[in-house]
Design a protein around this motif. Structure first.
Motif, PDB file in Angstrom:
ATOM      1  N   ALA A  59       0.801  -1.219   0.000  1.00  0.00           N
ATOM      2  CA  ALA A  59       0.000   0.000   0.000  1.00  0.00           C
ATOM      3  C   ALA A  59       0.837   1.274   0.000  1.00  0.00           C
ATOM      4  CB  ALA A  59      -0.931   0.019   1.214  1.00  0.00           C
ATOM      5  N   GLY A  60       2.094   1.216   0.441  1.00  0.00           N
ATOM      6  CA  GLY A  60       2.915   2.397   0.647  1.00  0.00           C
ATOM      7  C   GLY A  60       2.930   3.434  -0.453  1.00  0.00           C
ATOM      8  N   ARG A  65       0.938   8.833  -2.361  1.00  0.00           N
ATOM      9  CA  ARG A  65       0.602   9.771  -3.434  1.00  0.00           C
ATOM     10  C   ARG A  65      -0.858  10.212  -3.330  1.00  0.00           C
ATOM     11  NH1 ARG A  65       1.634   7.162  -8.603  1.00  0.00           N
ATOM     12  NH2 ARG A  65      -0.577   7.100  -8.996  1.00  0.00           N
ATOM     13  N   ALA A  66      -1.770   9.254  -3.110  1.00  0.00           N
ATOM     14  CA  ALA A  66      -3.189   9.582  -3.027  1.00  0.00           C
ATOM     15  C   ALA A  66      -3.489  10.456  -1.818  1.00  0.00           C
ATOM     16  CB  ALA A  66      -4.020   8.306  -2.985  1.00  0.00           C
ATOM     17  N   LEU A  70      -4.252  15.061  -0.506  1.00  0.00           N
ATOM     18  CA  LEU A  70      -5.246  15.520   0.449  1.00  0.00           C
ATOM     19  C   LEU A  70      -4.629  16.241   1.643  1.00  0.00           C
ATOM     20  CD1 LEU A  70      -8.171  15.480   1.607  1.00  0.00           C
ATOM     21  CD2 LEU A  70      -7.577  13.273   2.632  1.00  0.00           C
ATOM     22  N   MET A  71      -3.581  15.650   2.217  1.00  0.00           N
ATOM     23  CA  MET A  71      -3.079  16.168   3.495  1.00  0.00           C
ATOM     24  C   MET A  71      -1.595  16.479   3.513  1.00  0.00           C
ATOM     25  SD  MET A  71      -3.017  12.656   5.818  1.00  0.00           S
ATOM     26  CE  MET A  71      -4.769  12.585   5.929  1.00  0.00           C
ATOM     27  N   GLY A  72      -0.922  16.315   2.401  1.00  0.00           N
ATOM     28  CA  GLY A  72       0.515  16.546   2.349  1.00  0.00           C
ATOM     29  C   GLY A  72       1.275  15.241   2.519  1.00  0.00           C
ATOM     30  N   ALA A 138      -9.171   3.477   1.841  1.00  0.00           N
ATOM     31  CA  ALA A 138      -9.906   4.076   0.729  1.00  0.00           C
ATOM     32  C   ALA A 138      -8.953   4.649  -0.316  1.00  0.00           C
ATOM     33  CB  ALA A 138     -10.854   5.167   1.251  1.00  0.00           C
ATOM     34  N   ALA A 139      -7.895   5.296   0.144  1.00  0.00           N
ATOM     35  CA  ALA A 139      -6.915   5.850  -0.792  1.00  0.00           C
ATOM     36  C   ALA A 139      -6.212   4.732  -1.546  1.00  0.00           C
ATOM     37  CB  ALA A 139      -5.901   6.717  -0.052  1.00  0.00           C
TER      38      ALA A 139
END
Length: 144
Positions: A59-60, A65-66, A70-72, A138-139
């Protein structure tokens, strides 16, 4: 695991009831455990529940990136790294930023309800909440 007050239900190799009698319970994720949880119940010591720590090494990069959009990137990396209980020093090492920077981002993520902090003696561990994990998952599912 599932919490239904006042009972913690845990998949376990045998049918067992562990009475805490006000002693509390130390939850310990383990990278080496697989399958059901194990309990260490010596009446002279605080009870300990060791359970497999979930970690998705695939998942990393996709998730950073996703979530980064959104949050940096730094905050996203910290949120991902707290999928297992982790100290601030280990987070700083993993993400490649200073301890002060990690502390700043941990405060913001905690205030947003995305992670929680547990202190056990001198050890302070940070881990994602179910909301934080849902955001990471979700991301990852988006694949962007």
């Amino acid at each position: 695991m599932r919490w239904t007050p006042p009972v913690l239900h845990v998949r376990y190799s045998v049918d067992q009831t562990l009475h805490l009698d006000g002693r509390g319970l130390l939850l310990t994720p383990s990278h080496f455990g697989q399958g059901p949880a194990n309990s260490l119940a010596d009446p002279a010591l605080p009870p300990v529940l060791v359970y497999p720590a979930g970690y998705d090494s695939t998942a990393g990069p996709v998730t950073v990136r996703a979530l980064g959009r959104l949050m940096g990137g730094t905050r996203a990396s910290i949120l991902i790294a707290t999928g297992t209980a982790t100290t601030s020093g280990e987070l700083a090492r993993r993400v490649g930023v200073s301890a002060a920077t990690v502390s700043h981002h941990l405060s913001a993520l905690r205030a947003a309800g995305l992670l929680s902090t547990l202190q056990q003696g001198e050890l302070i561990l940070h881990t994602r909440t179910s909301t934080g994990s849902a955001l990471v998952n979700a991301a990852h599912a988006e694949g962007t």
